[in-house]
Design a protein around this motif. Sequence first.
Motif, mmCIF file in Angstrom:
data_model
loop_
_atom_site.group_PDB
_atom_site.id
_atom_site.type_symbol
_atom_site.label_atom_id
_atom_site.label_comp_id
_atom_site.label_asym_id
_atom_site.label_seq_id
_atom_site.Cartn_x
_atom_site.Cartn_y
_atom_site.Cartn_z
ATOM 1 N N VAL A 232 6.709 -5.186 20.762
ATOM 2 C CA VAL A 232 6.605 -5.902 19.484
ATOM 3 C C VAL A 232 5.159 -6.336 19.245
ATOM 4 C CG1 VAL A 232 7.357 -7.903 18.172
ATOM 5 C CG2 VAL A 232 8.999 -6.681 19.598
ATOM 6 N N SER A 233 4.537 -6.906 20.267
ATOM 7 C CA SER A 233 3.134 -7.328 20.141
ATOM 8 C C SER A 233 2.219 -6.126 19.944
ATOM 9 C CB SER A 233 2.705 -8.106 21.385
ATOM 10 O OG SER A 233 3.490 -9.267 21.550
ATOM 11 N N ALA A 234 2.550 -5.017 20.619
ATOM 12 C CA ALA A 234 1.749 -3.804 20.462
ATOM 13 C C ALA A 234 1.827 -3.280 19.033
ATOM 14 C CB ALA A 234 2.216 -2.732 21.446
ATOM 15 N N CYS A 235 3.013 -3.346 18.434
ATOM 16 C CA CYS A 235 3.176 -2.923 17.038
ATOM 17 C C CYS A 235 2.387 -3.828 16.098
ATOM 18 C CB CYS A 235 4.654 -2.931 16.655
ATOM 19 S SG CYS A 235 5.623 -1.565 17.345
ATOM 20 N N THR A 236 2.400 -5.122 16.375
ATOM 21 C CA THR A 236 1.633 -6.062 15.560
ATOM 22 C C THR A 236 0.139 -5.771 15.650
ATOM 23 O OG1 THR A 236 3.317 -7.761 15.939
ATOM 24 C CG2 THR A 236 1.170 -8.499 15.135
ATOM 25 N N LEU A 237 -0.308 -5.454 16.862
ATOM 26 C CA LEU A 237 -1.711 -5.116 17.072
ATOM 27 C C LEU A 237 -2.059 -3.812 16.350
ATOM 28 C CD1 LEU A 237 -4.305 -5.944 18.543
ATOM 29 C CD2 LEU A 237 -3.534 -4.609 20.507
ATOM 30 N N ALA A 238 -1.151 -2.835 16.422
ATOM 31 C CA ALA A 238 -1.384 -1.548 15.751
ATOM 32 C C ALA A 238 -1.451 -1.725 14.242
ATOM 33 C CB ALA A 238 -0.284 -0.565 16.123
ATOM 34 N N LYS A 239 -0.617 -2.594 13.711
ATOM 35 C CA LYS A 239 -0.611 -2.835 12.264
ATOM 36 C C LYS A 239 -1.947 -3.401 11.796
ATOM 37 C CE LYS A 239 1.732 -5.448 8.625
ATOM 38 N NZ LYS A 239 2.712 -6.504 8.297
ATOM 39 N N SER A 240 -2.595 -4.213 12.632
ATOM 40 C CA SER A 240 -3.880 -4.795 12.248
ATOM 41 C C SER A 240 -5.000 -3.765 12.216
ATOM 42 C CB SER A 240 -4.255 -5.922 13.221
ATOM 43 O OG SER A 240 -4.503 -5.398 14.523
ATOM 44 N N VAL A 241 -4.820 -2.668 12.935
ATOM 45 C CA VAL A 241 -5.841 -1.616 12.984
ATOM 46 C C VAL A 241 -5.626 -0.595 11.878
ATOM 47 C CG1 VAL A 241 -6.776 0.266 14.388
ATOM 48 C CG2 VAL A 241 -6.193 -1.916 15.455
ATOM 49 N N VAL A 242 -4.359 -0.295 11.572
ATOM 50 C CA VAL A 242 -4.026 0.691 10.545
ATOM 51 C C VAL A 242 -4.313 0.114 9.165
ATOM 52 C CG1 VAL A 242 -2.124 1.981 9.482
ATOM 53 C CG2 VAL A 242 -2.290 1.810 11.973
ATOM 54 N N ASP A 243 -4.929 0.909 8.291
ATOM 55 C CA ASP A 243 -5.246 0.446 6.932
ATOM 56 C C ASP A 243 -4.531 1.285 5.872
ATOM 57 O OD1 ASP A 243 -6.624 2.779 7.282
ATOM 58 O OD2 ASP A 243 -8.557 2.026 6.619
ATOM 59 N N HIS A 244 -3.350 1.781 6.216
ATOM 60 C CA HIS A 244 -2.521 2.556 5.294
ATOM 61 C C HIS A 244 -1.263 1.733 5.010
ATOM 62 C CE1 HIS A 244 0.108 5.729 3.788
ATOM 63 N NE2 HIS A 244 -0.930 6.537 3.693
ATOM 64 N N SER A 245 -1.076 1.301 3.762
ATOM 65 C CA SER A 245 -0.012 0.349 3.429
ATOM 66 C C SER A 245 1.380 0.877 3.773
ATOM 67 C CB SER A 245 -0.077 -0.003 1.937
ATOM 68 O OG SER A 245 0.049 1.161 1.139
ATOM 69 N N GLU A 246 1.637 2.139 3.495
ATOM 70 C CA GLU A 246 2.965 2.698 3.767
ATOM 71 C C GLU A 246 3.246 2.757 5.258
ATOM 72 O OE1 GLU A 246 5.533 6.771 2.783
ATOM 73 O OE2 GLU A 246 3.720 6.302 1.649
ATOM 74 N N VAL A 247 2.258 3.183 6.048
ATOM 75 C CA VAL A 247 2.423 3.228 7.506
ATOM 76 C C VAL A 247 2.528 1.816 8.067
ATOM 77 C CG1 VAL A 247 1.379 3.981 9.680
ATOM 78 C CG2 VAL A 247 1.219 5.441 7.660
ATOM 79 N N GLN A 248 1.801 0.874 7.490
ATOM 80 C CA GLN A 248 1.902 -0.520 7.927
ATOM 81 C C GLN A 248 3.321 -1.052 7.732
ATOM 82 O OE1 GLN A 248 -1.221 -2.437 5.629
ATOM 83 N NE2 GLN A 248 -2.517 -2.626 7.435
ATOM 84 N N ASP A 249 3.930 -0.717 6.608
ATOM 85 C CA ASP A 249 5.310 -1.146 6.349
ATOM 86 C C ASP A 249 6.268 -0.554 7.379
ATOM 87 O OD1 ASP A 249 4.421 -2.562 4.164
ATOM 88 O OD2 ASP A 249 4.907 -0.973 2.716
ATOM 89 N N LYS A 250 6.046 0.687 7.747
ATOM 90 C CA LYS A 250 6.906 1.334 8.740
ATOM 91 C C LYS A 250 6.712 0.714 10.119
ATOM 92 C CE LYS A 250 7.222 5.812 6.396
ATOM 93 N NZ LYS A 250 6.959 7.273 6.481
#
Length: 348
Positions: A232-250
């Motif tokens: 869960v924390s890894a996903c949160t960290l990944a979301k902060s690096v990704v700058d694509h809104s659709e992928v962030q939602d996923k």
Amino acid sequence: MKKTQPFTDLTLSKFCLQTSMLLKSATPLSEGFLLMAKNSKNQSHANTLKEMAKQIEKGIPFYQAMEESSCFPSYVVHMTRLGENTGTLDSTMEKLSEYYEQEYYTKENLRRAITSPTIMLFMLMTILFVLFTKVMPLFSSVYNELGATVPKIATIAIKTGGFLSGFALLLSFVLLLLFLFIWLYSRRQKENTLFYKLLSFIKKHSSISTMIALHRFCSVMSTAYPCGVDLVSACTLAKSVVDHSEVQDKIEQCAYELEQGKSFAEAVQHAELFMDFDLQLVLTGAKTGQLEASLTHLDEEFNIRTYDAIQSLISRLEPAIVMILAVSTGFILLSVMLPLVGVLSSIG
């Protein structure tokens, strides 16, 4: 500590690689950073390294020295902290080096993919504008003096081409100025600006942008997972690096599924982060205990796909522009040569 020049992708990659080498050779980081500062040509970076060396000598943790320098992305600081806490700092820094090296070359490839066709297109419009507005009217006046007439269709094409090429050239210049204005304005207010909304729209509908986002997700997950970070924390960290809104939602949906007690394989499948064989690889890796290996493989795979997609885009755009120039030039030559043939035949 005074705020200094941030480390960019390539310099950040080199910094992480050298830090990994220092750790593997059991060289104290304070001594290594002083040596790196001595050989650095960038005075700002040299001062940062010297200050970090002083901080570490005082017993301050490495990640805290990085954070106080204000020269490193939050992702690097967070991963450094995880690496220090889990005793995997050397391998973590090595993976960060690979990640930012890939980021640098991906951005360079994108820049070239945009810059080269743009310059060619601008040159094409300039050439056509000069031909239609300066060269062709000159030939028309010469033929009129010789008693020959330029074909009516050619005359219409000259006038239409001159208007369209001039309008396209002017529009391109106006759009360039508008883009620069929006970009400069957005640097002051980075959120909810027209530039970033436009950029988000382009990214959302770009397959290349999607592959870059998935590459970053896999890279972060494959780096954080061995450090003992919960998914869960890894996903949160990944979301902060990704700058694509659709992928962030996923990714957010994936984290939610994990919080509900589902396995990583089920969460990824329900969030539809991956499709077809990519999804099969993740499912197999999770089932066989090889999740890190499968994510690392996908990281490399998406990086290769991104490069191929950029090269494919360039290979389609450049020939198309050359073809337009060739056809336009051929039409102009025919418009010039046909009346000339008539003049020569009348003289003969």
